[in-house]
Design an enzyme around this catalytic site. Structure first.
Site, PDB file in Angstrom:
ATOM      1  N   LYS A  22      14.589 -55.991  90.384  1.00  0.00           N
ATOM      2  CA  LYS A  22      15.789 -56.127  91.226  1.00  0.00           C
ATOM      3  C   LYS A  22      16.568 -54.815  91.271  1.00  0.00           C
ATOM      4  O   LYS A  22      16.897 -54.318  92.340  1.00  0.00           O
ATOM      5  CB  LYS A  22      16.679 -57.238  90.654  1.00  0.00           C
ATOM      6  CG  LYS A  22      18.104 -57.232  91.163  1.00  0.00           C
ATOM      7  CD  LYS A  22      18.894 -58.407  90.639  1.00  0.00           C
ATOM      8  CE  LYS A  22      19.750 -58.137  89.427  1.00  0.00           C
ATOM      9  NZ  LYS A  22      20.979 -57.371  89.643  1.00  0.00           N
ATOM     10  N   ASN A  23      16.844 -54.275  90.091  1.00  0.00           N
ATOM     11  CA  ASN A  23      17.728 -53.114  90.043  1.00  0.00           C
ATOM     12  C   ASN A  23      17.052 -51.808  90.438  1.00  0.00           C
ATOM     13  O   ASN A  23      17.682 -50.756  90.451  1.00  0.00           O
ATOM     14  CB  ASN A  23      18.403 -53.017  88.668  1.00  0.00           C
ATOM     15  CG  ASN A  23      19.432 -54.118  88.486  1.00  0.00           C
ATOM     16  OD1 ASN A  23      19.864 -54.743  89.458  1.00  0.00           O
ATOM     17  ND2 ASN A  23      19.816 -54.384  87.246  1.00  0.00           N
ATOM     18  N   CYS A 118      28.704 -60.151  89.775  1.00  0.00           N
ATOM     19  CA  CYS A 118      28.942 -60.934  88.558  1.00  0.00           C
ATOM     20  C   CYS A 118      30.314 -60.616  87.977  1.00  0.00           C
ATOM     21  O   CYS A 118      30.722 -59.463  87.937  1.00  0.00           O
ATOM     22  CB  CYS A 118      27.912 -60.594  87.493  1.00  0.00           C
ATOM     23  SG  CYS A 118      26.328 -61.366  87.751  1.00  0.00           S
ATOM     24  N   ARG A 125      35.350 -55.192  88.254  1.00  0.00           N
ATOM     25  CA  ARG A 125      34.534 -54.089  87.720  1.00  0.00           C
ATOM     26  C   ARG A 125      34.967 -52.789  88.394  1.00  0.00           C
ATOM     27  O   ARG A 125      34.888 -52.655  89.601  1.00  0.00           O
ATOM     28  CB  ARG A 125      33.051 -54.403  87.928  1.00  0.00           C
ATOM     29  CG  ARG A 125      32.533 -55.352  86.842  1.00  0.00           C
ATOM     30  CD  ARG A 125      31.232 -55.969  87.223  1.00  0.00           C
ATOM     31  NE  ARG A 125      30.076 -55.108  87.007  1.00  0.00           N
ATOM     32  CZ  ARG A 125      28.855 -55.455  87.347  1.00  0.00           C
ATOM     33  NH1 ARG A 125      28.626 -56.620  87.928  1.00  0.00           N
ATOM     34  NH2 ARG A 125      27.848 -54.639  87.129  1.00  0.00           N
ATOM     35  N   ASP A 309      21.626 -56.802  79.645  1.00  0.00           N
ATOM     36  CA  ASP A 309      21.084 -57.888  80.477  1.00  0.00           C
ATOM     37  C   ASP A 309      20.179 -58.831  79.671  1.00  0.00           C
ATOM     38  O   ASP A 309      19.865 -59.927  80.131  1.00  0.00           O
ATOM     39  CB  ASP A 309      20.280 -57.312  81.660  1.00  0.00           C
ATOM     40  CG  ASP A 309      21.172 -56.569  82.643  1.00  0.00           C
ATOM     41  OD1 ASP A 309      22.399 -56.758  82.600  1.00  0.00           O
ATOM     42  OD2 ASP A 309      20.638 -55.783  83.448  1.00  0.00           O
ATOM     43  N   ARG A 402      20.161 -64.961  92.522  1.00  0.00           N
ATOM     44  CA  ARG A 402      20.474 -63.561  92.839  1.00  0.00           C
ATOM     45  C   ARG A 402      19.467 -62.613  92.201  1.00  0.00           C
ATOM     46  O   ARG A 402      19.238 -61.516  92.721  1.00  0.00           O
ATOM     47  CB  ARG A 402      21.867 -63.210  92.316  1.00  0.00           C
ATOM     48  CG  ARG A 402      23.002 -63.722  93.162  1.00  0.00           C
ATOM     49  CD  ARG A 402      24.316 -63.188  92.662  1.00  0.00           C
ATOM     50  NE  ARG A 402      24.168 -61.781  92.338  1.00  0.00           N
ATOM     51  CZ  ARG A 402      24.723 -61.176  91.303  1.00  0.00           C
ATOM     52  NH1 ARG A 402      25.468 -61.831  90.475  1.00  0.00           N
ATOM     53  NH2 ARG A 402      24.519 -59.897  91.094  1.00  0.00           N
TER      54      ARG A 402
HETATM   55  N1  EPU Z   1      32.322 -48.622  84.530  1.00  0.00           N
HETATM   56  C1  EPU Z   1      33.569 -48.077  84.675  1.00  0.00           C
HETATM   57  N2  EPU Z   1      33.850 -47.386  85.826  1.00  0.00           N
HETATM   58  C2  EPU Z   1      32.933 -47.219  86.821  1.00  0.00           C
HETATM   59  C3  EPU Z   1      31.656 -47.788  86.671  1.00  0.00           C
HETATM   60  C4  EPU Z   1      31.370 -48.488  85.504  1.00  0.00           C
HETATM   61  O1  EPU Z   1      34.415 -48.213  83.798  1.00  0.00           O
HETATM   62  O2  EPU Z   1      33.262 -46.582  87.827  1.00  0.00           O
HETATM   63  C5  EPU Z   1      31.997 -49.336  83.273  1.00  0.00           C
HETATM   64  C6  EPU Z   1      31.570 -50.796  83.486  1.00  0.00           C
HETATM   65  O3  EPU Z   1      32.678 -51.652  83.630  1.00  0.00           O
HETATM   66  C7  EPU Z   1      30.771 -51.049  82.233  1.00  0.00           C
HETATM   67  C8  EPU Z   1      30.092 -49.694  81.964  1.00  0.00           C
HETATM   68  O4  EPU Z   1      30.851 -48.737  82.705  1.00  0.00           O
HETATM   69  O5  EPU Z   1      31.614 -51.364  81.159  1.00  0.00           O
HETATM   70  C9  EPU Z   1      28.658 -49.595  82.333  1.00  0.00           C
HETATM   71  O6  EPU Z   1      28.461 -50.133  83.624  1.00  0.00           O
HETATM   72  P1  EPU Z   1      27.386 -49.536  84.655  1.00  0.00           P
HETATM   73  O7  EPU Z   1      28.119 -48.750  85.684  1.00  0.00           O
HETATM   74  O8  EPU Z   1      26.284 -48.864  83.922  1.00  0.00           O
HETATM   75  O9  EPU Z   1      26.856 -50.865  85.290  1.00  0.00           O
HETATM   76  P2  EPU Z   1      26.329 -51.010  86.754  1.00  0.00           P
HETATM   77  O10 EPU Z   1      25.748 -49.737  87.194  1.00  0.00           O
HETATM   78  O11 EPU Z   1      27.380 -51.648  87.586  1.00  0.00           O
HETATM   79  C10 EPU Z   1      23.848 -51.704  86.251  1.00  0.00           C
HETATM   80  C11 EPU Z   1      23.022 -52.901  86.575  1.00  0.00           C
HETATM   81  C12 EPU Z   1      23.505 -54.066  85.722  1.00  0.00           C
HETATM   82  C13 EPU Z   1      23.336 -53.693  84.253  1.00  0.00           C
HETATM   83  C14 EPU Z   1      24.126 -52.416  83.972  1.00  0.00           C
HETATM   84  C15 EPU Z   1      23.961 -51.903  82.561  1.00  0.00           C
HETATM   85  C16 EPU Z   1      22.455 -52.597  88.895  1.00  0.00           C
HETATM   86  C17 EPU Z   1      22.631 -53.069  90.291  1.00  0.00           C
HETATM   87  N3  EPU Z   1      23.169 -53.230  87.979  1.00  0.00           N
HETATM   88  O12 EPU Z   1      25.191 -52.072  86.558  1.00  0.00           O
HETATM   89  O13 EPU Z   1      22.702 -55.176  86.031  1.00  0.00           O
HETATM   90  O14 EPU Z   1      23.823 -54.727  83.438  1.00  0.00           O
HETATM   91  O15 EPU Z   1      23.711 -51.377  84.873  1.00  0.00           O
HETATM   92  O16 EPU Z   1      22.624 -51.669  82.298  1.00  0.00           O
HETATM   93  O17 EPU Z   1      21.665 -51.716  88.644  1.00  0.00           O
HETATM   94  C18 EPU Z   1      22.253 -57.451  86.273  1.00  0.00           C
HETATM   95  O18 EPU Z   1      21.163 -57.119  86.743  1.00  0.00           O
HETATM   96  O19 EPU Z   1      22.538 -58.638  85.954  1.00  0.00           O
HETATM   97  C19 EPU Z   1      23.260 -56.434  86.059  1.00  0.00           C
HETATM   98  C20 EPU Z   1      24.559 -56.720  85.882  1.00  0.00           C
END
Ligand code: EPU
Length: 424
Positions: A22-23, A118, A125, A309, A402
């Site tokens: 997915k990701n 989520c 977020r 995850d 999803r």
């Molecule tokens: N964060 C900030 N500011 C930002 C962006 C992120 O504070 O501008 C924080 C987040 O709140 C979190 C941390 O940084 O505490 C890390 O978040 P990250 O940005 O790495 O998460 P993401 O990129 O939104 C992706 C995956 C997630 C997975 C996370 C961590 C995708 C689409 N999503 O999310 O996948 O949990 O990395 O590995 O690639 C899932 O598949 O269920 C899922 C949530």
């Protein structure tokens, strides 16, 4: 609204094949905006988040044609119909933020509301690291009527240091800086396998990216990108989830195919510590009933650490292991809330604070009526229901759809008693 009806305790055994990640697949839709030419991608999992990404691309003027076995052809010829992302779609999934950088890079302006998805991170977020990154590349952001508007006549390469490791933040800056003038260096970048996979793909389209998969990524901007093909890597989270299901059910031999074992080393390390009986092959993992499962603490961590995850499924495994385990969730602060439902099912769990729980196992779980709070908690509750005594009903399975393709059908293939039921 459809729901899952699950009868716990059936023997879990047989073979199951992992889908495309997915990701990884999700990010190819926005990448197609970086070029006029055709992008071919396969296998794209048949899940809600990818359907949403496709809808976004169509809404802004891209074209999508579907081939066989999850193959898609994407095309985004200039000019786009609009550079404004539709709120209805953006509010549905967090990864919609991935469209922002490519639209900005190629069309110099983009508008979008705060992305949804989520409910697992801080209240909403945050996207501060994205906005800071775009600013470092020379873009200006204003906010009006609930929409961000980002503009840049020309993007210029720069150094971007991420104060916190961010997966989509890293990917976004990579897919923006490819068309910027000069060199961009990303520091403290995320290293998840989806990132080098994306960088290799971009390089095949003509980008010049080095260091993806390490904390420092260098992107030497180019004027334009061409077309190309992207083979989606197997979903490491799905593979790990099925392995945990097999380990927690303790009933039969489960062979999980289409796995890259090297993407899940942190999980195998925990399997070694807890006594899970498993064997790795080149592209498969085989899990058999264990003599005894022992509790072991886990701390979630950015890759190559233990994936957040996989924390919810691992927590369910710990309810079946002997002893006390501390589960420390460091990435998202709402990812332990679902354990309240596990307690209602009979697990002995104490919440120490929003980031830490203590599980005292083993306990016998009982089927319950459940509302799935989010994707990964949802699949953990499916596992809990499958190993529980009695029947469970899980509502709000949109959240599970999803991320997991035809989940009920595939789980039935390994003996699970799970049905998708519509209506009353
Ligand atoms: N964060 C900030 N500011 C930002 C962006 C992120 O504070 O501008 C924080 C987040 O709140 C979190 C941390 O940084 O505490 C890390 O978040 P990250 O940005 O790495 O998460 P993401 O990129 O939104 C992706 C995956 C997630 C997975 C996370 C961590 C995708 C689409 N999503 O999310 O996948 O949990 O990395 O590995 O690639 C899932 O598949 O269920 C899922 C949530």
């Amino acid at each position: 609204m459809p729901r899952f009806v699950i009868r716990g305790g059936s023997k879990i055994e047989g073979e199951i094949r992992v889908s495309g990640a997915k990701n990884a697949a999700l990010k190819v839709f926005p990448v197609s905006i970086l070029t006029d030419e055709t992008i071919r991608v396969a296998p794209v999992p048949d899940i809600e988040d990818c359907a949403c990404a496709k809808e976004v691309l169509l809404a802004i003027g891209g074209k999508v044609s579907e081939g066989e076995k999850g193959a898609l052809e994407l095309q985004s010829r200039a000019p786009l119909r609009t550079v404004k992302l539709p709120e209805k779609l953006v509010s549905k999934f967090r990864a919609s933020i991935m469209f922002v950088g490519p639209i900005l890079a190629r069309f110099h302006e983009v508008e979008f509301p705060h992305p949804g998805g989520c409910v697992i991170g801080a209240a909403e977020r945050p996207i501060d690291m994205f906005l800071d990154g775009f600013a470092r590349l020379g873009a200006k952001t204003t906010v009006r009527n609930g929409y961000y508007r980002i503009t840049a006549k020309k993007l210029k390469g720069n150094t971007i240091f991420f104060p916190k490791v961010t997966v989509t933040g890293t990917e976004s800056m990579m897919t923006t800086a490819v068309l910027a003038e000069g060199v961009t260096v990303l520091k403290n970048a995320a290293m998840e396998p989806e990132i080098p996979a994306l960088a290799e793909f971009l390089n095949r389209l003509g980008a010049r990216i080095k260091g993806a998969g390490t904390p420092t990524i260098t992107i030497d901007g180019v004027k334009k990108l061409g077309g190309g093909e992207y083979a989606v890597i197997p979903d490491r989270i799905e593979a790990g989830t099925f392995a945990v299901l097999a380990a927690a059910s303790q009933s039969g031999e489960v062979i999980i195919r289409n796995v890259i074992p090297g993407h899940l080393e942190a999980l195998w390390a925990m399997f070694d510590r807890t006594g899970v009986n498993y064997r790795l092959e080149k592209h498969a993992v085989i899990v058999r009933p264990s003599r005894r499962l022992s509790a072991a603490d886990v701390v979630t961590h950015e890759y190559p650490g233990f994936a957040t995850d996989l924390q919810p499924p691992y927590t369910v495994l710990m309810t079946q292991a002997r002893g006390i385990s501390l589960i420390h969730e460091t990435i998202f602060d709402r990812r332990l809330l679902f354990t309240d439902i596990l307690s209602q099912m009979g697990a002995k769990i104490i919440m120490a604070d929003p980031h830490r729980i203590v599980v005292n196992g083993p306990s016998r779980l009982e089927g319950k009526k459940i509302i799935s709070p989010d994707l990964r908690a949802g699949i953990a509750l499916v596992i809990a229901s499958l190993i529980a005594e009695g029947n469970s009903e899980i509502e709000n399975i949109y959240q599970i759809d999803r991320g997991y393709e035809r989940l009920d059908e595939r789980l039935r293939g390994i003996g699970a008693d799970i049905a998708r039921v519509d209506g009353e």
